[in-house]
Design an enzyme around this catalytic site. Structure first.
Site, PDB file in Angstrom:
ATOM      1  N   HIS A 126      37.291  -9.992   0.106  1.00 21.40           N
ATOM      2  CA  HIS A 126      37.803  -8.696  -0.351  1.00 21.40           C
ATOM      3  C   HIS A 126      37.067  -7.551   0.337  1.00 21.40           C
ATOM      4  O   HIS A 126      35.851  -7.444   0.207  1.00 21.40           O
ATOM      5  CB  HIS A 126      37.597  -8.529  -1.849  1.00 21.40           C
ATOM      6  CG  HIS A 126      38.163  -9.653  -2.665  1.00 21.40           C
ATOM      7  ND1 HIS A 126      37.926  -9.774  -4.006  1.00 21.40           N
ATOM      8  CD2 HIS A 126      38.962 -10.699  -2.337  1.00 21.40           C
ATOM      9  CE1 HIS A 126      38.553 -10.849  -4.459  1.00 21.40           C
ATOM     10  NE2 HIS A 126      39.178 -11.426  -3.464  1.00 21.40           N
ATOM     11  N   TYR A 157      41.408  -2.015  -8.214  1.00 22.93           N
ATOM     12  CA  TYR A 157      42.831  -2.361  -8.293  1.00 22.93           C
ATOM     13  C   TYR A 157      43.670  -1.121  -8.594  1.00 22.93           C
ATOM     14  O   TYR A 157      44.607  -1.166  -9.350  1.00 22.93           O
ATOM     15  CB  TYR A 157      43.055  -3.431  -9.360  1.00 22.93           C
ATOM     16  CG  TYR A 157      42.332  -4.720  -9.064  1.00 22.93           C
ATOM     17  CD1 TYR A 157      42.694  -5.486  -7.969  1.00 22.93           C
ATOM     18  CD2 TYR A 157      41.294  -5.152  -9.877  1.00 22.93           C
ATOM     19  CE1 TYR A 157      42.023  -6.655  -7.676  1.00 22.93           C
ATOM     20  CE2 TYR A 157      40.627  -6.324  -9.595  1.00 22.93           C
ATOM     21  CZ  TYR A 157      40.990  -7.075  -8.499  1.00 22.93           C
ATOM     22  OH  TYR A 157      40.338  -8.229  -8.220  1.00 22.93           O
ATOM     23  N   ASP A 208      46.283  -7.128  -3.399  1.00 20.96           N
ATOM     24  CA  ASP A 208      46.460  -7.606  -4.775  1.00 20.96           C
ATOM     25  C   ASP A 208      46.958  -6.465  -5.658  1.00 20.96           C
ATOM     26  O   ASP A 208      46.216  -5.525  -5.927  1.00 20.96           O
ATOM     27  CB  ASP A 208      45.122  -8.150  -5.309  1.00 20.96           C
ATOM     28  CG  ASP A 208      45.287  -8.905  -6.613  1.00 20.96           C
ATOM     29  OD1 ASP A 208      46.425  -8.940  -7.147  1.00 20.96           O
ATOM     30  OD2 ASP A 208      44.287  -9.469  -7.100  1.00 20.96           O
ATOM     31  N   HIS A 210      47.806  -6.941  -8.730  1.00 19.37           N
ATOM     32  CA  HIS A 210      47.126  -7.237  -9.997  1.00 19.37           C
ATOM     33  C   HIS A 210      47.967  -6.828 -11.201  1.00 19.37           C
ATOM     34  O   HIS A 210      47.426  -6.417 -12.241  1.00 19.37           O
ATOM     35  CB  HIS A 210      45.756  -6.528 -10.030  1.00 19.37           C
ATOM     36  CG  HIS A 210      44.644  -7.394 -10.543  1.00 19.37           C
ATOM     37  ND1 HIS A 210      44.356  -7.522 -11.878  1.00 19.37           N
ATOM     38  CD2 HIS A 210      43.752  -8.173  -9.902  1.00 19.37           C
ATOM     39  CE1 HIS A 210      43.328  -8.341 -12.028  1.00 19.37           C
ATOM     40  NE2 HIS A 210      42.943  -8.755 -10.842  1.00 19.37           N
ATOM     41  N   GLU A 234      49.623 -10.208  -3.755  1.00 13.73           N
ATOM     42  CA  GLU A 234      49.309 -10.992  -4.952  1.00 13.73           C
ATOM     43  C   GLU A 234      49.845 -10.316  -6.202  1.00 13.73           C
ATOM     44  O   GLU A 234      49.735  -9.090  -6.349  1.00 13.73           O
ATOM     45  CB  GLU A 234      47.780 -11.043  -5.152  1.00 13.73           C
ATOM     46  CG  GLU A 234      47.077 -12.033  -4.297  1.00 13.73           C
ATOM     47  CD  GLU A 234      45.570 -12.033  -4.585  1.00 13.73           C
ATOM     48  OE1 GLU A 234      44.837 -12.099  -3.597  1.00 13.73           O
ATOM     49  OE2 GLU A 234      45.136 -11.969  -5.753  1.00 13.73           O
ATOM     50  N   GLU A 260      47.594 -16.247 -10.872  1.00 10.91           N
ATOM     51  CA  GLU A 260      46.240 -16.455 -11.390  1.00 10.91           C
ATOM     52  C   GLU A 260      46.192 -16.399 -12.915  1.00 10.91           C
ATOM     53  O   GLU A 260      45.232 -16.862 -13.507  1.00 10.91           O
ATOM     54  CB  GLU A 260      45.246 -15.481 -10.756  1.00 10.91           C
ATOM     55  CG  GLU A 260      45.420 -14.036 -11.138  1.00 10.91           C
ATOM     56  CD  GLU A 260      44.498 -13.107 -10.351  1.00 10.91           C
ATOM     57  OE1 GLU A 260      44.531 -13.162  -9.114  1.00 10.91           O
ATOM     58  OE2 GLU A 260      43.760 -12.345 -10.975  1.00 10.91           O
ATOM     59  N   ARG A 281      48.999 -19.515  -6.771  1.00  7.01           N
ATOM     60  CA  ARG A 281      47.551 -19.264  -6.779  1.00  7.01           C
ATOM     61  C   ARG A 281      46.982 -19.299  -8.203  1.00  7.01           C
ATOM     62  O   ARG A 281      46.378 -18.341  -8.683  1.00  7.01           O
ATOM     63  CB  ARG A 281      47.191 -17.968  -6.054  1.00  7.01           C
ATOM     64  CG  ARG A 281      48.051 -16.778  -6.301  1.00  7.01           C
ATOM     65  CD  ARG A 281      47.552 -15.570  -5.518  1.00  7.01           C
ATOM     66  NE  ARG A 281      46.355 -15.002  -6.070  1.00  7.01           N
ATOM     67  CZ  ARG A 281      45.101 -15.307  -5.700  1.00  7.01           C
ATOM     68  NH1 ARG A 281      44.850 -16.174  -4.761  1.00  7.01           N
ATOM     69  NH2 ARG A 281      44.077 -14.746  -6.289  1.00  7.01           N
ATOM     70  N   HIS A 310      43.194 -19.325  -7.019  1.00  2.96           N
ATOM     71  CA  HIS A 310      42.352 -18.203  -7.430  1.00  2.96           C
ATOM     72  C   HIS A 310      40.877 -18.575  -7.260  1.00  2.96           C
ATOM     73  O   HIS A 310      40.472 -19.653  -7.694  1.00  2.96           O
ATOM     74  CB  HIS A 310      42.650 -17.912  -8.904  1.00  2.96           C
ATOM     75  CG  HIS A 310      42.132 -16.620  -9.414  1.00  2.96           C
ATOM     76  ND1 HIS A 310      41.586 -16.494 -10.676  1.00  2.96           N
ATOM     77  CD2 HIS A 310      42.089 -15.386  -8.859  1.00  2.96           C
ATOM     78  CE1 HIS A 310      41.240 -15.224 -10.872  1.00  2.96           C
ATOM     79  NE2 HIS A 310      41.531 -14.534  -9.781  1.00  2.96           N
ATOM     80  N   ASP A 314      34.278 -14.961 -11.483  1.00  4.66           N
ATOM     81  CA  ASP A 314      34.131 -15.426 -12.865  1.00  4.66           C
ATOM     82  C   ASP A 314      34.609 -16.865 -13.037  1.00  4.66           C
ATOM     83  O   ASP A 314      35.392 -17.191 -13.918  1.00  4.66           O
ATOM     84  CB  ASP A 314      34.787 -14.466 -13.883  1.00  4.66           C
ATOM     85  CG  ASP A 314      36.163 -13.990 -13.461  1.00  4.66           C
ATOM     86  OD1 ASP A 314      36.676 -14.469 -12.440  1.00  4.66           O
ATOM     87  OD2 ASP A 314      36.712 -13.120 -14.163  1.00  4.66           O
ATOM     88  N   GLU A 337      40.863 -18.103  -1.653  1.00  4.30           N
ATOM     89  CA  GLU A 337      40.055 -16.924  -2.014  1.00  4.30           C
ATOM     90  C   GLU A 337      38.612 -17.373  -2.235  1.00  4.30           C
ATOM     91  O   GLU A 337      38.366 -18.400  -2.866  1.00  4.30           O
ATOM     92  CB  GLU A 337      40.622 -16.307  -3.298  1.00  4.30           C
ATOM     93  CG  GLU A 337      39.907 -15.045  -3.733  1.00  4.30           C
ATOM     94  CD  GLU A 337      40.511 -14.444  -5.006  1.00  4.30           C
ATOM     95  OE1 GLU A 337      41.055 -15.209  -5.831  1.00  4.30           O
ATOM     96  OE2 GLU A 337      40.438 -13.213  -5.174  1.00  4.30           O
TER      97      GLU A 337
HETATM   98 MG    MG Z   1      44.264 -11.551  -7.774  1.00  4.68          MG
END
Ligand code: MG
Length: 415
Positions: A126, A157, A208, A210, A234, A260, A281, A310, A314, A337
């Site tokens: 990223h 985002y 993304d 998101h 994405e 995701e 993903r 994904h 986290d 990713e």
């Molecule tokens: Mg994403």
């Protein structure tokens, strides 16, 4: 002698300040155990409770060799199925059982999945920044690390940080992460125009969305991005609005990646079988681990859809390793990713920290080198857990703020 489950332990650790949930399955065989990722960072105590109070009593005394049987047993045992807490709990056990299976066979997991289709896995990273120049600089630095696919975002985002409602919100509007979808779309089109004119078309670019705009807005926005030839966008459409994918697909040639947040085969089955997306993903632990992910990968292969699992911060190194093992064995692998967990010698200090604590807690993390990630050849997932080190980094239970995303009028918008 059959391999019997004698204990199921949950280990919570946060070496980088992110709550990670690890499952350890102990067997009746001397020194044979398995490790899996059950990380649901924002509900970690709920997952721990499901494993300790419900799955552990269900599993003790059962044969660890029967992964499919145990997955189905766990999946249907609570009667209601496919929820994120339950799926993450099942994932921790499922991955640990595959880890045990690999150790029993004395083979890395990718061997059990049919062996390598490629020597290593190309990853995307990223690049963010406050303006075009800073984003281009970060793209260049990743490119110099050998990374050929780079996700670009301006301002996270498209939202501010968590804070007070802006002056444009009505009186009494709640605190939150405020999004101005119109401005976000204008800024992002300008960003990609700027990147392409500065850096050309050699670098593969990803963006993304998101889910942070409405489906109607997403159609116009993805069309506007077409001249910049993205590798994919994405999550253009929120999980709950999946039927909009048909309309989006009819309107654009930009490749679409989604999933995701998926929990349930019903959410991905028609998108794949009707070829409405190009990349699937999902978050492996969120769908229940390696067993369902492998089935999903093979389903996608049948319909010409590629994988792009994904791979955020986290999730634990065990889940990163699971992604890599499936990628190595998947003919329909697309890209992976990767969230910046290189061994210390590859780290550019001001892009990411050295991850020393994470690597000490989880020795055996797949190795990043020149834009690729390599699995190690230890049996199973190849990642271990140093429980003494893990105990030094306790998890914290806090109210999550980054998911409190709001539109300019103060109403909630999916994060
Ligand atoms: Mg994403």
């Amino acid at each position: 002698m059959a391999t019997i489950i004698t204990d199921v332990k949950v280990i919570l650790t946060a070496p980088e300040g992110i709550n990670l949930v690890v499952v350890k399955i102990v067997t009746n065989q001397d020194g044979l155990y398995g490790l899996g990722c059950a990380t649901f960072a924002y509900r970690h105590l709920a997952v721990k409770c499901v494993i300790e109070e419900y799955l552990k009593p269900l599993l003790i005394g059962r044969c660890a060799e029967n992964i499919e049987e145990l997955w189905q047993l766990m999946h249907q045992n609570g009667y209601w199925r496919n929820g994120p807490i339950e799926n993450n709990a099942i994932s921790g056990i499922d991955m640990a059982l595959w880890d045990i299976k690999g150790k029993m066979a004395n083979m890395p997991l990718y061997q059990l999945l049919g062996g390598k289709c490629r020597e290593a896995v190309p990853v995307y990273r990223h690049a963010e920044g406050k303006d075009l120049d800073e984003i281009c600089e970060n793209i260049q630095r990743f490119h110099e690390m050998g990374i050929r696919h780079i996700r670009c975002q301006c301002g996270g985002y498209g939202g501010s940080g968590y804070g007070k409602a802006p002056g444009t919100a009505p009186r009494g509007a709640e605190d939150g992460v405020y999004l101005d979808s119109r401005k976000y779309m204008r800024d992002t089109v300008k960003l990609f125009e700027g990147i392409r004119s500065k850096l050309g078309f050699e670098i593969e670019l990803i963006h993304d969305i998101h889910e942070r705009i409405s489906p109607r807005e997403a159609i116009g926005f993805v069309k506007e991005l077409e001249p910049y030839k993205l590798f994919f966008v994405e999550d253009a459409i929120p999980l709950e609005q999946g039927t909009w994918y048909r309309k989006l697909r009819e309107q654009t040639t930009t490749p679409l990646a989604q999933g995701e947040l998926f929990n349930n085969p019903a959410e991905w089955k028609y998108l794949i079988t009707e070829q409405l997306i190009d990349f699937i993903r999902v978050h492996l632990s969120q769908i229940g681990g390696i067993t369902p992910a492998r089935k999903l990968q093979i389903l996608a292969e049948q319909f010409g859809v590629k994988t792009a699992w994904h791979g955020p911060g986290d999730m634990s190194p065990l889940a990163h390793a699971a992604n890599i093992h499936i990628d190595l064995a998947a003919p329909n692998f697309g890209v992976q990713e990767w969230s910046g967990i290189e061994p210390p010698n590859f780290v550019i200090q001001d892009l990411k920290g050295p991850h020393g604590a994470l690597l000490e807690v989880f020795p055996g993390l797949p190795e990043f080198s020149d834009g690729y990630v390599y699995a190690n050849d230890r049996p199973g997932l190849g990642v271990d857990l140093n429980e003494k080190e893990a105990a030094k980094y306790p998890c914290e239970n806090t109210v999550t703020t980054w998911t409190q995303t709001r539109n300019v009028d103060g109403s909630l918008q999916t994060p």
